[in-house]
Write a protein that holds these residues in place. Sequence first.
Motif, PDB file in Angstrom:
ATOM      1  N   LEU A   1       4.468   4.787  -6.231  1.00 41.29           N
ATOM      2  CA  LEU A   1       3.159   4.590  -6.876  1.00 41.29           C
ATOM      3  C   LEU A   1       2.352   5.888  -6.818  1.00 41.29           C
ATOM      4  CD1 LEU A   1       1.797   1.069  -5.787  1.00 41.29           C
ATOM      5  CD2 LEU A   1       2.513   1.788  -8.052  1.00 41.29           C
TER       6      LEU A   1
ATOM      7  N   GLN B   1       0.809  -1.214   0.000  1.00 45.71           N
ATOM      8  CA  GLN B   1       0.000   0.000   0.000  1.00 45.71           C
ATOM      9  C   GLN B   1       0.842   1.264   0.000  1.00 45.71           C
ATOM     10  OE1 GLN B   1      -2.710   0.010   3.260  1.00 45.71           O
ATOM     11  NE2 GLN B   1      -3.422  -2.041   2.806  1.00 45.71           N
ATOM     12  N   HIS B   2       1.873   1.278   0.850  1.00 45.40           N
ATOM     13  CA  HIS B   2       2.581   2.534   1.069  1.00 45.40           C
ATOM     14  C   HIS B   2       3.792   2.660   0.167  1.00 45.40           C
ATOM     15  CE1 HIS B   2      -0.077   3.668   4.238  1.00 45.40           C
ATOM     16  NE2 HIS B   2      -0.022   2.430   4.656  1.00 45.40           N
ATOM     17  N   SER B   3       3.561   3.128  -1.012  1.00 38.24           N
ATOM     18  CA  SER B   3       4.656   3.335  -1.934  1.00 38.24           C
ATOM     19  C   SER B   3       4.602   4.748  -2.471  1.00 38.24           C
ATOM     20  CB  SER B   3       4.556   2.327  -3.082  1.00 38.24           C
ATOM     21  OG  SER B   3       5.402   2.751  -4.111  1.00 38.24           O
TER      22      SER B   3
END
Lengths: 111, 111
Positions: B8, B3-5
């Motif tokens: 992205l 999730q934590h990118s």
Amino acid sequence: MVQHSPRLDETFAALSDATRRGVLERLGRADASITELAEQFELTLTGMKKHVQVLERSGLVATRKTGRVRTCSLGPRRLEQEAAWIEQYRQMLASRLDRLETFLEKTKGKS
Amino acid sequence: MVQHSPRLDETFAALSDATRRGVLERLGRADASITELAEQFELTLTGMKKHVQVLERSGLVATRKTGRVRTCSLGPRRLEQEAAWIEQYRQMLASRLDRLETFLEKTKGKS
């Protein structure tokens, strides 16, 4: 490749936030109320409502209200167009790299 | 799914604009100066510079300066992680639809 797609604009913008991607992954497992989502992601109700609105506008999430509870589920949007855009981009990159390789091989052959 | 990118976040945000997607498609055919890009997309130099900066920060575009001309080419970012995220999402959707179908068939069998 289709450039002017307000849909692509909206979806990519919706996906550009880690919390919103997290909500989609969470709803992939099971539907959830906004309160449950707010608790899980440690956000205020207002904060989570804003994220859900962005996701709902882009068709990634659908909500329904029963009494005082608003339940969220995955929406109708299947990310087909987004997957296609990225795939075309990757193919274009690959073909550029192929052309570069051919060029380098020809240059090497000449030396 | 990760999730934590921040990567992205940055790439999806960069892709959420039709002009920026257009610039990537244009650079896929051949490198171009900022002036050429500004002319083609009917933007001011300042406007195009801003778009190029967003694309450069996310690694989608690389620029080099020769004298007074800044030339843009496709950057090192291959959109692998983005393609993977979308693919996982689509698989998750498909498996939810499968489960729903199985449930409906079982319900039908009982009636």
